[in-house]
Design a protein around this motif. Sequence first.
Motif, short mmCIF file in Angstrom:
data_model
loop_
_atom_site.label_atom_id
_atom_site.label_comp_id
_atom_site.label_asym_id
_atom_site.label_seq_id
_atom_site.Cartn_x
_atom_site.Cartn_y
_atom_site.Cartn_z
N GLU A 15 0.82 -1.20 0.00
CA GLU A 15 0.00 0.00 0.00
C GLU A 15 0.86 1.26 0.00
O GLU A 15 1.92 1.30 0.63
CB GLU A 15 -0.92 0.03 1.23
CG GLU A 15 -1.88 -1.15 1.33
CD GLU A 15 -3.04 -1.02 0.35
OE1 GLU A 15 -3.50 0.12 0.15
OE2 GLU A 15 -3.48 -2.05 -0.19
N LEU A 16 0.39 2.29 -0.69
CA LEU A 16 1.01 3.60 -0.68
C LEU A 16 0.21 4.51 0.25
O LEU A 16 -1.02 4.59 0.13
CB LEU A 16 1.05 4.21 -2.08
CG LEU A 16 1.77 3.41 -3.16
CD1 LEU A 16 1.61 4.10 -4.52
CD2 LEU A 16 3.25 3.24 -2.83
N ALA A 17 0.90 5.20 1.15
CA ALA A 17 0.22 6.11 2.08
C ALA A 17 0.09 7.48 1.43
O ALA A 17 1.06 8.01 0.88
CB ALA A 17 1.02 6.21 3.38
N GLY A 18 -1.10 8.06 1.50
CA GLY A 18 -1.32 9.34 0.87
C GLY A 18 -2.17 10.28 1.70
O GLY A 18 -2.91 9.84 2.60
N SER A 19 -2.05 11.56 1.42
CA SER A 19 -2.88 12.60 2.03
C SER A 19 -3.58 13.34 0.91
O SER A 19 -2.92 13.92 0.04
CB SER A 19 -2.02 13.57 2.85
OG SER A 19 -1.39 12.92 3.93
N LEU A 20 -4.90 13.29 0.92
CA LEU A 20 -5.70 13.93 -0.12
C LEU A 20 -6.20 15.27 0.39
O LEU A 20 -7.01 15.33 1.32
CB LEU A 20 -6.87 13.04 -0.51
CG LEU A 20 -7.80 13.56 -1.61
CD1 LEU A 20 -7.04 13.71 -2.93
CD2 LEU A 20 -9.00 12.62 -1.79
N GLU A 21 -5.67 16.35 -0.20
CA GLU A 21 -6.11 17.69 0.17
C GLU A 21 -7.35 18.03 -0.66
O GLU A 21 -7.31 18.06 -1.89
CB GLU A 21 -5.01 18.72 -0.11
CG GLU A 21 -3.70 18.44 0.62
CD GLU A 21 -3.80 18.67 2.12
OE1 GLU A 21 -4.80 19.27 2.57
OE2 GLU A 21 -2.88 18.25 2.84
N LEU A 22 -8.46 18.26 0.03
CA LEU A 22 -9.73 18.49 -0.65
C LEU A 22 -10.12 19.97 -0.61
O LEU A 22 -9.86 20.65 0.38
CB LEU A 22 -10.83 17.67 0.02
CG LEU A 22 -10.75 16.17 -0.20
CD1 LEU A 22 -11.63 15.44 0.81
CD2 LEU A 22 -11.19 15.82 -1.63
N PRO A 23 -10.74 20.46 -1.67
CA PRO A 23 -11.29 21.81 -1.60
C PRO A 23 -12.35 21.90 -0.52
O PRO A 23 -13.04 20.92 -0.24
CB PRO A 23 -11.90 22.01 -3.00
CG PRO A 23 -11.26 20.98 -3.87
CD PRO A 23 -10.98 19.82 -2.97
N ARG A 41 5.71 12.79 1.43
CA ARG A 41 4.58 13.66 1.10
C ARG A 41 4.47 14.84 2.05
O ARG A 41 3.66 15.74 1.82
CB ARG A 41 3.28 12.86 1.14
CG ARG A 41 2.83 12.40 2.52
CD ARG A 41 1.60 11.51 2.39
NE ARG A 41 0.93 11.19 3.65
CZ ARG A 41 1.29 10.23 4.47
NH1 ARG A 41 2.35 9.47 4.18
NH2 ARG A 41 0.62 9.99 5.58
N GLN A 42 5.30 14.87 3.12
CA GLN A 42 5.26 15.97 4.08
C GLN A 42 6.24 17.09 3.73
O GLN A 42 6.37 18.04 4.51
CB GLN A 42 5.58 15.45 5.49
CG GLN A 42 4.69 14.31 5.95
CD GLN A 42 3.23 14.68 6.04
OE1 GLN A 42 2.86 15.84 5.93
NE2 GLN A 42 2.37 13.68 6.23
#
Length: 404
Positions: A15-23, A41-42
């Motif tokens: 698995e790839l860890a991600g952070s989804l920035e949403l409008p 990603r930080q």
Amino acid sequence: MPTENISVATEAGHELAGSLELPTGLVRGAALFAHCFTCTRQSKAAVATARALAREGIACLRFDFTGLGGSGGEFGRAGFATDVADLIAAARYLADRFGNRILLVGHSLGGAAVLAAAGGLGFDRVAAIATIGAPSNVPHVLERIEGDLSAIRERGSGSVSIGGRSFELSREFLERVENIDLVAEVGKLRVPLLLLHSPTDDLVGIENAGVLFQAARHPKSFVSLEGADHLLLDERDANFAATVIAGWSSRYLPIRDDWPMPDDGIVVKTGHGKFGTEVHTASHRFVADEPASYGGDDSGPTPYDLLLAALGTCTAMTMRMYAERREWPLEGATIHLTHDRNHQEDCAHVVEGEEGRIQALNRRIELDGELTDEQRTRIMDIADKCPVHRTLTGHLHIHTRRVE
């Protein structure tokens, strides 16, 4: 901006860890950010760019490549080809979720990776590509590795140091880095390209941008990040690059035609985060939110801010119109507004079914210009006669009905 932690499955099984920035409001498109070599990603560039894009209505996923940050897999056996595969997997996740073409953004080696990944993803699924400090020669990154690479090629693996951190690299890693002709890949691109690069970049020289720009087809653009270092460690540099990318991308991820724009009144639609809300008038869009202290993302004015703004702006307009009609020298006005009811307490009353009431709106007005005392008095009197003031203090009824 609201942030959602997600994971993306890879064909390799991890698995790839991600952070989804949403409008805060509605989503007009999606973007994918690829971080620099051995970063995560930080990084400042990743966070700043993703959040700037989200402010423009573009959901942006920043994720950790294989073996870095919170992602699974072995970094030392991955290499550039694995980075490209990671990008394709993450981009497909975004396309499946948001259903639009994807904006690809990459920093340093991540920039090289998005350039190489576009063809594998399919040009019909890529809206545009932007890179920051990308190398034109991928094997260039091997120069940043401290260790005996010849021994690794001979033995099959070995320990190295990259940026002060220890890694175990394999022969396969080196081969995957060395066997890529990025300039040829750029020549195949059929999507808009934006290159950002600092002329003072001492890790990946500015000449790399020249090579990539020359190889690319139009439409292509270049922006100089004068004075910035390679990693954009100065927050001002990171924010500048992010703002440029967000503005440029709006041409290739335009506002959707099916978003409601009312003929009269306004339309309010719930967005993302706990309180994020988007407001549409006949010709404008903006977001409303709550402050972080109340559980919101502080990405827009609060409902009470908008209420006070309605009164303040209407007051200012009415006073100016009154003075202009009489040709009085009113140069401007500054209006300070507050309310003395606790917002959190007021909202709690509403949730419990009690009647929430604003006790008072306080308005202080400063008038600028060579006005006489009589003119100032008349203008102050007219402030209480502005349409919004009269609406708030009149017999106001709110009629609510459910739309089936």
